[in-house]
Design a protein around this motif. Structure first.
Motif, PDB file in Angstrom:
ATOM      1  N   LEU A 239      20.538  24.379  30.815  1.00  0.00           N
ATOM      2  CA  LEU A 239      21.640  25.851  31.543  1.00  0.00           C
ATOM      3  C   LEU A 239      21.460  26.275  29.881  1.00  0.00           C
ATOM      4  O   LEU A 239      22.031  26.362  28.928  1.00  0.00           O
ATOM      5  CB  LEU A 239      22.938  25.839  31.959  1.00  0.00           C
ATOM      6  CG  LEU A 239      22.898  25.247  32.693  1.00  0.00           C
ATOM      7  CD1 LEU A 239      24.697  25.378  33.778  1.00  0.00           C
ATOM      8  CD2 LEU A 239      21.866  26.230  34.281  1.00  0.00           C
ATOM      9  N   ILE A 240      21.289  28.253  29.847  1.00  0.00           N
ATOM     10  CA  ILE A 240      21.265  28.431  28.842  1.00  0.00           C
ATOM     11  C   ILE A 240      22.209  29.787  28.573  1.00  0.00           C
ATOM     12  O   ILE A 240      21.666  30.076  29.265  1.00  0.00           O
ATOM     13  CB  ILE A 240      19.374  28.920  28.017  1.00  0.00           C
ATOM     14  CG1 ILE A 240      18.635  27.854  28.189  1.00  0.00           C
ATOM     15  CG2 ILE A 240      19.004  30.160  26.539  1.00  0.00           C
ATOM     16  CD1 ILE A 240      16.450  28.345  27.993  1.00  0.00           C
ATOM     17  N   VAL A 241      22.198  29.886  28.021  1.00  0.00           N
ATOM     18  CA  VAL A 241      23.534  30.821  27.999  1.00  0.00           C
ATOM     19  C   VAL A 241      23.467  31.722  26.567  1.00  0.00           C
ATOM     20  O   VAL A 241      23.681  31.457  25.370  1.00  0.00           O
ATOM     21  CB  VAL A 241      24.743  30.749  27.986  1.00  0.00           C
ATOM     22  CG1 VAL A 241      26.086  29.445  26.402  1.00  0.00           C
ATOM     23  CG2 VAL A 241      26.140  31.977  28.718  1.00  0.00           C
ATOM     24  N   GLU A 242      23.136  33.295  26.371  1.00  0.00           N
ATOM     25  CA  GLU A 242      23.791  34.182  25.443  1.00  0.00           C
ATOM     26  C   GLU A 242      24.854  33.325  24.245  1.00  0.00           C
ATOM     27  O   GLU A 242      26.245  33.953  25.166  1.00  0.00           O
ATOM     28  CB  GLU A 242      23.466  35.137  25.174  1.00  0.00           C
ATOM     29  CG  GLU A 242      22.069  35.755  26.227  1.00  0.00           C
ATOM     30  CD  GLU A 242      22.046  37.181  26.510  1.00  0.00           C
ATOM     31  OE1 GLU A 242      21.062  37.999  26.612  1.00  0.00           O
ATOM     32  OE2 GLU A 242      23.177  37.956  26.986  1.00  0.00           O
ATOM     33  N   SER A 243      24.615  33.329  23.426  1.00  0.00           N
ATOM     34  CA  SER A 243      25.977  32.617  22.474  1.00  0.00           C
ATOM     35  C   SER A 243      26.163  33.276  20.999  1.00  0.00           C
ATOM     36  O   SER A 243      25.413  34.243  20.737  1.00  0.00           O
ATOM     37  CB  SER A 243      26.153  31.430  22.836  1.00  0.00           C
ATOM     38  OG  SER A 243      25.667  30.667  23.736  1.00  0.00           O
ATOM     39  N   ASP A 244      27.214  33.534  20.001  1.00  0.00           N
ATOM     40  CA  ASP A 244      27.444  34.306  19.206  1.00  0.00           C
ATOM     41  C   ASP A 244      26.772  33.046  18.132  1.00  0.00           C
ATOM     42  O   ASP A 244      27.138  32.025  18.349  1.00  0.00           O
ATOM     43  CB  ASP A 244      28.830  34.340  18.982  1.00  0.00           C
ATOM     44  CG  ASP A 244      29.162  34.304  17.856  1.00  0.00           C
ATOM     45  OD1 ASP A 244      28.286  34.580  16.665  1.00  0.00           O
ATOM     46  OD2 ASP A 244      30.393  35.645  17.501  1.00  0.00           O
TER      47      ASP A 244
END
Length: 246
Positions: free
Chosen positions: A176-181
């Motif tokens: 799972l790849i999530v856009e992150s700071d």
């Protein structure tokens, strides 16, 4: 010597789902995993002793006992295991650590859910979540309605090494790849990971409102580790786009 040292023989697992929480971009994997351990009151099941992990001892407030920096927590009722890591893994050791854990995956018939952050500046829209898979892991992504990636990319660090090992062995697994700071701990992205990815795949229900409510507290608690990640970004697990010339 590589081994998983089980501490609680009374814990019974049957083809469990494992949520992996090595620190990476935005600390999203670690925040999500730590939150699930706390919310589901998971028990300290095993210590991870893999070649390549830092030889350090961890202690906690109001407890004189030391423990390993990488540990497994279990919830037998939900057939769920979470990997909690208090240390980054050096890139040169990522393959050793991946092979160590892969042996345990074989023994326990574990279905791994790997977590990674994709560095993006914060905007008005909620962070996007994407799924990747090896073996028949794509079936789990379809059932959970997790979107395919919108661009090409790669996953590095220990998380990338474990996904590569799953690919080589034909293991069913998802990432799972999530856009992150890219600069600070990102509890909002961790909430998206749990709500839209981990829970639908693992069949769990994890309260997540507290992650956003406690964002300031989480940022303070993780700031030192985030600084380590910024100083040695090549040591962290992360996803990144593939440039046109690659």
């Amino acid at each position: 010597m590589a081994r998983i040292s089980v501490l609680d023989d009374d814990v019974s697992l049957s083809e469990p789902t494992l949520v992996e929480g090595f620190p990476g971009v935005g600390l999203v994997g670690k925040i999500a995993t730590d939150h699930m351990i706390d919310e589901h009151e998971m028990v300290h099941y095993a210590n991870v002793h893999c070649d390549g992990l830092p030889r350090v001892a961890v202690y906690h407030e109001d407890d004189s006992a030391v423990t390993a920096p990488v540990r497994l927590y279990a919830d037998p009722e939900r057939d769920l295991v979470a990997l909690r890591s208090d240390v980054p893994v050096h890139p040169n050791a990522a393959t050793e650590v991946a092979n160590c854990l892969d042996s345990w995956f074989d023994e326990t018939e574990t279905f791994p859910v790997f977590l990674s952050g994709l560095g993006r500046e914060k905007g008005e829209e909620p962070p996007a979540l994407y799924g990747i898979a090896t073996g028949d892991g794509g079936d789990a992504l379809s059932r959970a309605a997790v979107d395919d990636p919108s661009e090409s990319g790669l996953v590095s660090g220990p998380t990338g090494a474990m996904i590569a090992a799953a690919l080589e062995r034909g293991r069913d697994a998802v990432g799972l790849i999530v856009e992150s700071d890219p600069k600070f701990p990102d509890p909002e992205a961790a909430r998206i990971l749990i709500r839209d990815g981990i829970d639908p795949i693992a069949g769990t229900e994890t309260p997540t409102d507290g992650l956003v409510d406690q964002a300031t507290e989480i940022r303070d608690a993780k700031q030192q580790l985030a600084e380590q990640m910024r100083q040695a970004t090549e040591e962290s697990s992360q996803a990144e786009p593939l440039k046109m010339f690659q």
